[in-house]
Design an enzyme around this catalytic site. Structure first.
Site, PDB file in Angstrom:
ATOM      1  N   SER A   1       8.130  -4.848  15.157  1.00 55.43           N
ATOM      2  CA  SER A   1       7.929  -4.747  13.709  1.00 55.43           C
ATOM      3  C   SER A   1       8.670  -3.529  13.175  1.00 55.43           C
ATOM      4  O   SER A   1       8.626  -2.456  13.770  1.00 55.43           O
ATOM      5  CB  SER A   1       6.440  -4.582  13.378  1.00 55.43           C
ATOM      6  OG  SER A   1       5.819  -5.819  13.456  1.00 55.43           O
TER       7      SER A   1
ATOM      8  N   ASN B   1       1.335   1.660   6.927  1.00 51.80           N
ATOM      9  CA  ASN B   1       0.999   0.848   5.765  1.00 51.80           C
ATOM     10  C   ASN B   1       0.784   1.678   4.517  1.00 51.80           C
ATOM     11  O   ASN B   1       0.773   1.142   3.417  1.00 51.80           O
ATOM     12  CB  ASN B   1      -0.272   0.033   6.033  1.00 51.80           C
ATOM     13  CG  ASN B   1      -0.046  -0.978   7.135  1.00 51.80           C
ATOM     14  OD1 ASN B   1       0.796  -1.859   7.021  1.00 51.80           O
ATOM     15  ND2 ASN B   1      -0.752  -0.813   8.237  1.00 51.80           N
TER      16      ASN B   1
ATOM     17  N   ASN C   1      34.856  44.472   6.294  1.00 54.30           N
ATOM     18  CA  ASN C   1      33.560  44.807   5.703  1.00 54.30           C
ATOM     19  C   ASN C   1      33.605  44.404   4.238  1.00 54.30           C
ATOM     20  O   ASN C   1      34.452  44.868   3.485  1.00 54.30           O
ATOM     21  CB  ASN C   1      33.298  46.314   5.844  1.00 54.30           C
ATOM     22  CG  ASN C   1      31.817  46.593   5.636  1.00 54.30           C
ATOM     23  OD1 ASN C   1      31.246  46.156   4.636  1.00 54.30           O
ATOM     24  ND2 ASN C   1      31.199  47.289   6.558  1.00 54.30           N
TER      25      ASN C   1
ATOM     26  N   ASP D   1       7.916  -1.644  10.929  1.00 52.84           N
ATOM     27  CA  ASP D   1       7.047  -0.560  10.464  1.00 52.84           C
ATOM     28  C   ASP D   1       6.242   0.074  11.600  1.00 52.84           C
ATOM     29  O   ASP D   1       5.278   0.779  11.369  1.00 52.84           O
ATOM     30  CB  ASP D   1       6.106  -1.061   9.358  1.00 52.84           C
ATOM     31  CG  ASP D   1       5.229  -2.219   9.809  1.00 52.84           C
ATOM     32  OD1 ASP D   1       5.382  -2.681  10.959  1.00 52.84           O
ATOM     33  OD2 ASP D   1       4.387  -2.663   9.005  1.00 52.84           O
TER      34      ASP D   1
ATOM     35  N   GLN E   1      14.340 -13.984   5.103  1.00 51.71           N
ATOM     36  CA  GLN E   1      13.169 -14.849   5.087  1.00 51.71           C
ATOM     37  C   GLN E   1      12.688 -14.922   3.650  1.00 51.71           C
ATOM     38  O   GLN E   1      12.165 -13.955   3.112  1.00 51.71           O
ATOM     39  CB  GLN E   1      12.056 -14.278   5.979  1.00 51.71           C
ATOM     40  CG  GLN E   1      10.854 -15.206   6.064  1.00 51.71           C
ATOM     41  CD  GLN E   1       9.593 -14.496   6.525  1.00 51.71           C
ATOM     42  OE1 GLN E   1       9.488 -13.279   6.488  1.00 51.71           O
ATOM     43  NE2 GLN E   1       8.606 -15.275   6.938  1.00 51.71           N
TER      44      GLN E   1
ATOM     45  N   GLU F   1      -6.596 -14.266  14.868  1.00 52.26           N
ATOM     46  CA  GLU F   1      -6.498 -13.270  13.797  1.00 52.26           C
ATOM     47  C   GLU F   1      -7.891 -12.879  13.317  1.00 52.26           C
ATOM     48  O   GLU F   1      -8.810 -13.711  13.304  1.00 52.26           O
ATOM     49  CB  GLU F   1      -5.673 -13.836  12.635  1.00 52.26           C
ATOM     50  CG  GLU F   1      -4.206 -13.992  12.967  1.00 52.26           C
ATOM     51  CD  GLU F   1      -3.578 -12.706  13.477  1.00 52.26           C
ATOM     52  OE1 GLU F   1      -3.632 -11.686  12.763  1.00 52.26           O
ATOM     53  OE2 GLU F   1      -3.048 -12.703  14.607  1.00 52.26           O
TER      54      GLU F   1
ATOM     55  N   ARG G   1       0.799  -1.235   0.000  1.00 53.78           N
ATOM     56  CA  ARG G   1       0.000   0.000   0.000  1.00 53.78           C
ATOM     57  C   ARG G   1       0.824   1.274   0.000  1.00 53.78           C
ATOM     58  O   ARG G   1       0.282   2.369  -0.192  1.00 53.78           O
ATOM     59  CB  ARG G   1      -0.977  -0.008   1.191  1.00 53.78           C
ATOM     60  CG  ARG G   1      -2.208  -0.866   0.911  1.00 53.78           C
ATOM     61  CD  ARG G   1      -3.202  -0.745   2.042  1.00 53.78           C
ATOM     62  NE  ARG G   1      -2.807  -1.536   3.198  1.00 53.78           N
ATOM     63  CZ  ARG G   1      -3.218  -1.282   4.441  1.00 53.78           C
ATOM     64  NH1 ARG G   1      -3.995  -0.237   4.702  1.00 53.78           N
ATOM     65  NH2 ARG G   1      -2.845  -2.065   5.436  1.00 53.78           N
TER      66      ARG G   1
HETATM   67  C1  UD1 Z   1       0.059  -9.084  12.909  1.00 50.63           C
HETATM   68  C2  UD1 Z   1      -0.463 -10.032  13.983  1.00 50.63           C
HETATM   69  C3  UD1 Z   1      -1.775  -9.480  14.541  1.00 50.63           C
HETATM   70  C4  UD1 Z   1      -1.550  -8.078  15.103  1.00 50.63           C
HETATM   71  C5  UD1 Z   1      -0.958  -7.182  14.035  1.00 50.63           C
HETATM   72  C6  UD1 Z   1      -0.564  -5.868  14.629  1.00 50.63           C
HETATM   73  C7  UD1 Z   1       0.241 -12.239  13.253  1.00 50.63           C
HETATM   74  C8  UD1 Z   1      -0.174 -13.522  12.652  1.00 50.63           C
HETATM   75  N1  UD1 Z   1      -0.696 -11.320  13.391  1.00 50.63           N
HETATM   76  O1  UD1 Z   1      -0.887  -9.107  11.860  1.00 50.63           O
HETATM   77  O2  UD1 Z   1      -2.254 -10.316  15.569  1.00 50.63           O
HETATM   78  O3  UD1 Z   1      -2.788  -7.553  15.563  1.00 50.63           O
HETATM   79  O4  UD1 Z   1       0.240  -7.771  13.475  1.00 50.63           O
HETATM   80  O5  UD1 Z   1      -0.130  -4.999  13.636  1.00 50.63           O
HETATM   81  O6  UD1 Z   1       1.368 -12.092  13.634  1.00 50.63           O
HETATM   82  N2  UD1 Z   1       6.335 -10.016   8.227  1.00 50.63           N
HETATM   83  C9  UD1 Z   1       7.480 -10.713   7.872  1.00 50.63           C
HETATM   84  N3  UD1 Z   1       7.372 -11.892   7.263  1.00 50.63           N
HETATM   85  C10 UD1 Z   1       6.182 -12.454   6.961  1.00 50.63           C
HETATM   86  C11 UD1 Z   1       5.017 -11.760   7.327  1.00 50.63           C
HETATM   87  C12 UD1 Z   1       5.131 -10.537   7.969  1.00 50.63           C
HETATM   88  O7  UD1 Z   1       8.595 -10.226   8.133  1.00 50.63           O
HETATM   89  O8  UD1 Z   1       6.171 -13.561   6.407  1.00 50.63           O
HETATM   90  C13 UD1 Z   1       6.480  -8.743   8.925  1.00 50.63           C
HETATM   91  C14 UD1 Z   1       5.843  -7.587   8.184  1.00 50.63           C
HETATM   92  O9  UD1 Z   1       6.770  -6.968   7.312  1.00 50.63           O
HETATM   93  C15 UD1 Z   1       5.437  -6.667   9.316  1.00 50.63           C
HETATM   94  C16 UD1 Z   1       5.132  -7.623  10.464  1.00 50.63           C
HETATM   95  O10 UD1 Z   1       5.798  -8.826  10.130  1.00 50.63           O
HETATM   96  O11 UD1 Z   1       6.486  -5.834   9.703  1.00 50.63           O
HETATM   97  C17 UD1 Z   1       3.661  -7.867  10.674  1.00 50.63           C
HETATM   98  O12 UD1 Z   1       3.134  -8.455   9.511  1.00 50.63           O
HETATM   99  P1  UD1 Z   1       1.711  -8.117   8.965  1.00 50.63           P
HETATM  100  O13 UD1 Z   1       1.475  -8.830   7.722  1.00 50.63           O
HETATM  101  O14 UD1 Z   1       1.504  -6.651   8.985  1.00 50.63           O
HETATM  102  O15 UD1 Z   1       0.823  -8.814  10.097  1.00 50.63           O
HETATM  103  P2  UD1 Z   1      -0.670  -8.538  10.367  1.00 50.63           P
HETATM  104  O16 UD1 Z   1      -1.461  -9.366   9.470  1.00 50.63           O
HETATM  105  O17 UD1 Z   1      -0.930  -7.086  10.360  1.00 50.63           O
HETATM  106 MG    MG Z   2       0.158  -5.243   9.741  1.00 50.29          MG
END
Ligand code: UD1
Ligand code: MG
Length: 470
Positions: A111, A236, A390, A113, A84, A163, A17
């Site tokens: 995280s 995001n 000056n 972000d 990863q 979730e 996004r």
């Molecule tokens: C996650 C949580 C959710 C919480 C929310 C808060 C899980 C399953 N869910 O959801 O309970 O309320 O954060 O914001 O954890 N990332 C990776 N590798 C991956 C997937 C994600 O590094 O394979 C990183 C993303 O870049 C991000 C963070 O993990 O920085 C969170 O991932 P995101 O996809 O935003 O998780 P949510 O679905 O928002």
């Molecule tokens: Mg998220």
């Protein structure tokens, strides 16, 4: 209670996004990459190490982040990157880091972000974890759509994180959400990570499933419930980035005012780096500070100034619309000096006490000693200017011959008239005067008047040309 803390920063996600070529965690907030805020926070917690999990744009992310600097007497945390590939969920992400996390510590999952979590909040979470339990940072949200919900038993103990996409209607009504931040003893985390599966709506390995596993193992799960949503807000989209930027600036502005700095309007201040202020500093509206800027006591900054990497000494005044771009070579403005309006100071501009730099004057890599003045429309590049000089309107140092730069030395008490060109290398001897409009190519003796221009001629009986009659 003391245990080593290893921070895991998840930063492998795509950030679709943001609609940007730049990986999301490298977008800037307060002049620093989002993930750099998170990494730097680890230093303030005296963490032992920081492991950043990268995936999308991994090379760029790894190149764009740097190790945190030490905080207080503590050693700076070690920074490592783990890839990863592919991204199979947050649980899978932390699985990649597990091999480099020593068993004797607590893992703090953050995280990349989520930039504005306060170190005190994370410290409270670590204290709650105490090296023994799984501790979650949670928050009540008016609209919890999209987040993982904290499911509690009748007695209030945390049972699971569900979730949003997997939640029942009843669970979706729960306002308490998981922030994405947890602290967990590493020896326990490892075992739980190995037991994660991807049997859920999204087909992902959810880190949040460790809660279920902890409960099944009879281990306590505790929640630190905070009220300040900004601390767990993620970025995001560009709109969210801009919103958090304002929140961050507001925080800095409040801290500065708390300290006594008088801001004309805390909503119109932008600090993209570090701004250090002494007492009785005043800052008018719409000023931008970059890099490290120090404002000593009583310094005043007028409206609409841009100031990067500079030290402004006591009582100095920067008038509106001044641009000061210090880089590696910083800028210093001496006590009681006056700069602007509309002045431009470039790297290596060193102004002594009570120096005056006026409108449309550019100074680069030059030293001006106490009391020197260049008040209008002038250029000083690669110059050493003595006390009380000056420097007239429209005068320039011709410091570049097309291949090399040369220095101009203007000794104390020299008076350079208007519209002079000083062709470097050249030295103007102390106390000398240069006549207006002179092009000076040879050094001048002290005390002398030097004039280098065509002699004025007046032709008394001169007739203007007349139009020819047809
Ligand atoms: C996650 C949580 C959710 C919480 C929310 C808060 C899980 C399953 N869910 O959801 O309970 O309320 O954060 O914001 O954890 N990332 C990776 N590798 C991956 C997937 C994600 O590094 O394979 C990183 C993303 O870049 C991000 C963070 O993990 O920085 C969170 O991932 P995101 O996809 O935003 O998780 P949510 O679905 O928002
Ligand atoms: Mg998220």
């Amino acid at each position: 209670m003391s245990f080593p803390v290893d921070v895991v920063v998840m930063a492998a996600g795509k950030g679709t996004r943001m609609k940007s070529q730049r990986p999301k965690v490298l977008h800037r907030l307060g002049g620093r990459a989002l993930a750099q805020h998170v990494i730097d926070c680890a230093a303030r917690l005296s963490a032992r190490s920081v492991v950043v999990i990268t995936g999308h744009g991994a090379e760029q992310v790894e190149a764009g982040l740097s190790a945190p600097v030490a905080c207080g007497d503590h050693v700076a945390p070690q920074l490592r990157f783990v890839r990863q590939e592919p991204q199979l969920g947050t649980g899978h992400a932390v699985q990649q880091a597990a091999p480099v996390l020593p068993e004797d510590g607590v893992t703090l999952v953050l995280s990349g972000d989520v930039p504005l979590t306060r170190p005190e909040t994370l410290q409270a979470l670590l204290d709650l974890c105490a090296g023994e339990c799984l501790a979650l940072l949670t928050l009540d949200m008016p609209d919890p759509t999209g987040y993982g919900r904290i499911v509690r038993a009748a007695g209030g103990s945390v049972q699971a994180i569900v979730e949003h996409k997997d939640a029942s209607e009843a669970q979706r009504a729960i306002p308490e959400i998981y922030s994405g931040i947890m602290a967990v003893p590493t020896r326990l985390l490892r075992g739980w990570l190995a037991r994660l599966d991807n049997r859920n709506v999204q087909g992902e390995y959810y880190l949040t499933d460790v809660v279920k596993l902890a409960v099944a193992d009879g281990l306590p799960v505790v929640a630190h419930r905070i009220a300040d949503a900004v601390q767990v807000a993620g970025v995001n989209s560009p709109a969210q980035l801009a919103e958090l930027e304002r929140a961050y600036q507001r925080r800095l502005a409040e801290a500065l005012m708390e300290q006594g700095v008088r801001l004309a309007d805390p909503a119109r201040l932008d600090v993209r780096g570090e701004l250090v202020c002494e007492e009785d500093v005043e800052i008018d509206v719409n000023c931008v500070f970059e890099g490290r800027v120090e404002l000593r006591s009583g310094a005043r900054i007028g409206a609409n100034c841009f100031i990067a990497n500079a030290v402004i000494e006591s009582g100095a005044e920067i008038l509106p619309f001044t641009h000061m771009q210090g880089e590696k070579a910083g800028i210093s403005v001496g006590p009681g000096a006056q700069v602007g309006p509309f002045a431009r100071l470039r790297p290596g501009a060193q102004l002594g006490a009570h120096v005056h730099i006026g409108n449309f004057v550019e100074v680069k890599n030059s030293t001006l000693a106490a009391g020197a003045k260049a008040n209008h429309l002038a250029y000083l590049g690669d110059a050493t200017v003595g006390e009380r000089v000056n420097y007239g309107a429209g005068s320039i140092t011709a410091n570049y011959d097309g291949a090399n730069k040369h220095r101009t030395v203007i000794e104390a008490d020299v008076h350079v008239g208007s519209n002079c060109v000083l062709v470097a290398p050249v030295t103007l001897g102390a106390g000398g005067t240069v006549g207006g409009g002179s092009t000076i190519t040879k050094s001048t003796p002290p005390g002398a008047l030097s004039v280098a221009r065509g002699k004025q001629v007046s032709i008394e009986s001169w007739q203007r040309p007349q139009k020819k009659k047809v």
